[in-house]
Write an enzyme that holds these catalytic residues in place. Structure first.
Site, PDB file in Angstrom:
ATOM      1  N   SER A 155     -13.381   1.267   3.298  1.00  0.00           N
ATOM      2  CA  SER A 155     -12.333   0.686   4.131  1.00  0.00           C
ATOM      3  C   SER A 155     -11.129   1.629   4.266  1.00  0.00           C
ATOM      4  O   SER A 155     -11.269   2.743   4.736  1.00  0.00           O
ATOM      5  CB  SER A 155     -11.937  -0.671   3.559  1.00  0.00           C
ATOM      6  OG  SER A 155     -11.099  -1.344   4.464  1.00  0.00           O
ATOM      7  N   THR A 209      -7.873 -16.249  -2.339  1.00  0.00           N
ATOM      8  CA  THR A 209      -7.601 -14.995  -1.651  1.00  0.00           C
ATOM      9  C   THR A 209      -8.875 -14.235  -1.329  1.00  0.00           C
ATOM     10  O   THR A 209      -9.756 -14.108  -2.183  1.00  0.00           O
ATOM     11  CB  THR A 209      -6.736 -14.099  -2.559  1.00  0.00           C
ATOM     12  OG1 THR A 209      -5.719 -14.915  -3.110  1.00  0.00           O
ATOM     13  CG2 THR A 209      -6.105 -12.970  -1.782  1.00  0.00           C
TER      14      THR A 209
END
Length: 588
Positions: free
Chosen positions: A141, A376
């Site tokens: 990422s 989360t």
């Protein structure tokens, strides 16, 4: 094993030097396989991403899938990769993806291996679209350039959640010896089990996201100009195609950043969350070409940052919460006005994570649809969305403050490609009403109540200090008592997702799943403020997220901002105690 001459040479060199410290770092402990899969630097040894650790990980994953899916050999898996590469160890995302494909094919499992780089969301899309058993995306990422990662999706099209991480981890431990032809990835090229989904997905994905295109005529006519940057990652080609699918003129691409480059030469960190530093070249191009809006993807194109030029000539970079508010408003409005969806509003849902703004809750309350918060991370929202969809509900939108948005039910994960083009259509539509994104954001807050957020973090490399800091909060006024106030701010509620305590529930038990291995406490304050403190799963940080929610009609924004600033200062001073705990502040 002298299969990789480069990593082999690194290890031989260390042995020759008798460098026990470095060898300990390379071979002391194996990378941990968690719900996010693997993420580590590329290099030699079992603590790094390299040919051997990828082979071992995939062997374990393959065995675990065989145990869980009786039809694995019929359905198969999909594997995608980004453009990361590491010269000194010979590792690259493509090489790792081919080795992973080889492991599955050697066991008779069909593999859909993309022949070229793709955005991360294409992997969960393919799992769902082709009804496969699993997906793997080789990407780190927006991490620094030396890192790589191995991200795993389950057969439901969402990222894995517990207990799969533990099951896979154990299977890796049990399958460490490379299988007979593990290193020979050329074998896959002649295998009838190898398929390339690239062309099919490039057609089908762009067809599917067009279900979210509602104003084609406006898109064709708009004279709004957009700049797009893919920050040396994979996004360029796919965002261009998305604009075409929506009949928008292509965005201006930042030339220095549009082609994949594993060195990320123009940025310190390839992370658009860092704000203006990553967008310097985008601002320059936008000024030159007269563009008012910048769309920036992270290198694997699953996140999106947006900036807009204000009347003053300044650029405003929207936070993840602000863009979440805009997209939530837009997607609901489009559903209400244009949808051919016959489902009643009581079957409509939106989700966000517990550290993200509660603006969707305010919109849901007023409009009559459902809002749910999850833990989360998109793994939770993707899995929850799938559950709801299986019950016949419509999940219109999910987001997290870390600039991740799921705008399209075809991808059960964050997707920066669809989010970019949907944002462009929203901006084009607003322009026909002479409204900017910033003006519309204010209108959303005027209607549903201002939601002001502020988040930051402290760096702390000592796990003992972190543990002590949270223990102190749990025994603040004597044993087993949480703080009753923070400076001048009275605490009205506490939810501790490490221990499972929630003062607002009748039985004092939290509803969301708890995890003893990570720290997370949420404080609610009498003034309408909320603050969450949590540890990061991937970095040595203690993060905090704060929000002040005002009811509609309270429009003194400056006063609200001042109140939130004071609350955050109190939080840092009394709960973090950075001087006493020697915490390092986030450097802007």
């Amino acid at each position: 094993y002298q299969q990789n001459p480069k990593t082999c040479a690194i290890v031989k060199q260390l042995l020759a030097e008798g460098n026990a410290g470095e060898l300990q770092k390379y071979f002391g402990s194996r990378m941990e396989f968690g719900t996010a899969g693997l993420r580590a630097a590329m290099g030699a040894g079992i603590s790094h991403m390299n040919d051997l650790t990828i082979i071992q990980t995939t062997q374990g994953f393959c065995r675990y899938l065989e145990k869980n899916f009786s039809d694995l050999k019929k359905r198969g898996v999909v594997i995608g990769f980004d453009a990361r590469a590491h010269l000194s160890s010979g590792g690259s995302s493509k090489r790792f993806a081919r080795l992973a494909a080889n492991a599955f094919i050697s066991q008779g499992v069909p593999v859909y291996l993309f022949s070229d780089i793709v955005p991360t969301p294409f992997v969960p899309y393919t799992v769902t679209h082709l009804k496969l058993c699993a997906g793997i995306m080789v990407t780190a990422s927006h991490n620094p350039k030396q890192d790589n990662g191995y991200k795993v999706y389950w057969g439901n099209g969402a990222q894995i959640i517990s207990p799969h991480d533990k099951g896979i981890s154990q299977a890796i431990e049990e399958n460490q010896e490379p299988w007979p032809q593990a290193w020979d990835d050329k074998l896959i090229d002649s295998s009838p089990l190898l398929h390339d989904p690239y062309a099919m997905v490039n057609k089908e994905y762009f067809k599917d996201i067009q279900k979210q295109c509602f104003y084609r005529n406006i898109n064709k006519e708009t004279n709004l100009k957009f700049v797009h940057t893919s920050v040396h990652g994979v996004g360029h080609k796919f965002v261009q195609l998305a604009f075409k699918a929506f009949d928008l003129s292509p965005p201006f691409a930042v030339p220095e950043q549009k082609d994949p480059d594993p060195d990320f030469p123009t940025v310190k960190y390839p992370n658009p969350e860092e704000g203006k530093g990553v967008l310097t070249l985008s601002f320059a191009l936008a000024e030159k070409d007269g563009a008012r809006i910048i769309l920036a993807n992270d290198p694997d194109a699953d996140r999106l940052a947006v900036a807009e030029k204000q009347e003053s000539g300044e650029w405003k970079v929207f936070s993840g919460n602000e863009l979440g508010a805009l997209l939530g408003w837009w997607i609901f409005t489009c559903w209400k006005n244009n949808s051919r969806d016959t489902r009643a509003i009581k079957d409509v849902y939106m989700l966000s994570s517990t550290v993200s703004s509660k603006i969707l809750r305010a919109i849901a309350l007023k409009e009559g649809f459902h809002f749910e918060e999850t833990l989360t991370g998109f793994k939770w929202m993707g899995n929850r969305a799938k559950q709801l969809m299986d019950q016949g509900k419509a999940v219109l939108f999910a987001f997290e403050e870390a600039i991740g948005y799921m705008c399209c039910p075809a991808v059960l994960d964050k997707d920066g490609v669809s989010a970019a083009v949907i944002t462009a259509e929203m901006a084009s539509f607003l322009a026909t009403r002479n409204l900017s994104l910033s003006q519309q954001l204010k209108a959303v807050y005027d209607e549903y109540g201002f939601h002001i957020t502020k988040a930051s973090y402290f760096i702390c490399h000592d796990p003992k200090v972190i543990q002590q800091l949270f223990d102190n909060l749990r025994n603040f006024d004597g044993k087993n008592t949480y703080p009753k106030s923070c400076g001048r701010f009275k605490v009205s509620g506490i939810r501790d997702l490490t221990t499972g305590y929630d003062s607002s529930q009748p039985d004092q038990k939290a509803i969301l799943p708890t995890s003893k291995s990570s720290q997370m406490i949420t404080f609610t304050f009498a003034n309408g403020g909320v603050a969450t403190m949590r540890t990061s799963g991937t970095e040595p940080k203690i993060k905090y997220y704060s929000e002040l929610c005002a009811p509609p009609g309270n429009s003194d924004v400056e006063q609200l901002k001042k109140e939130l600033d004071e609350l955050v200062n109190a939080l840092e001073k009394h709960f973090f105690q950075p001087e006493k705990n020697k915490l390092q502040r986030k450097t802007e």
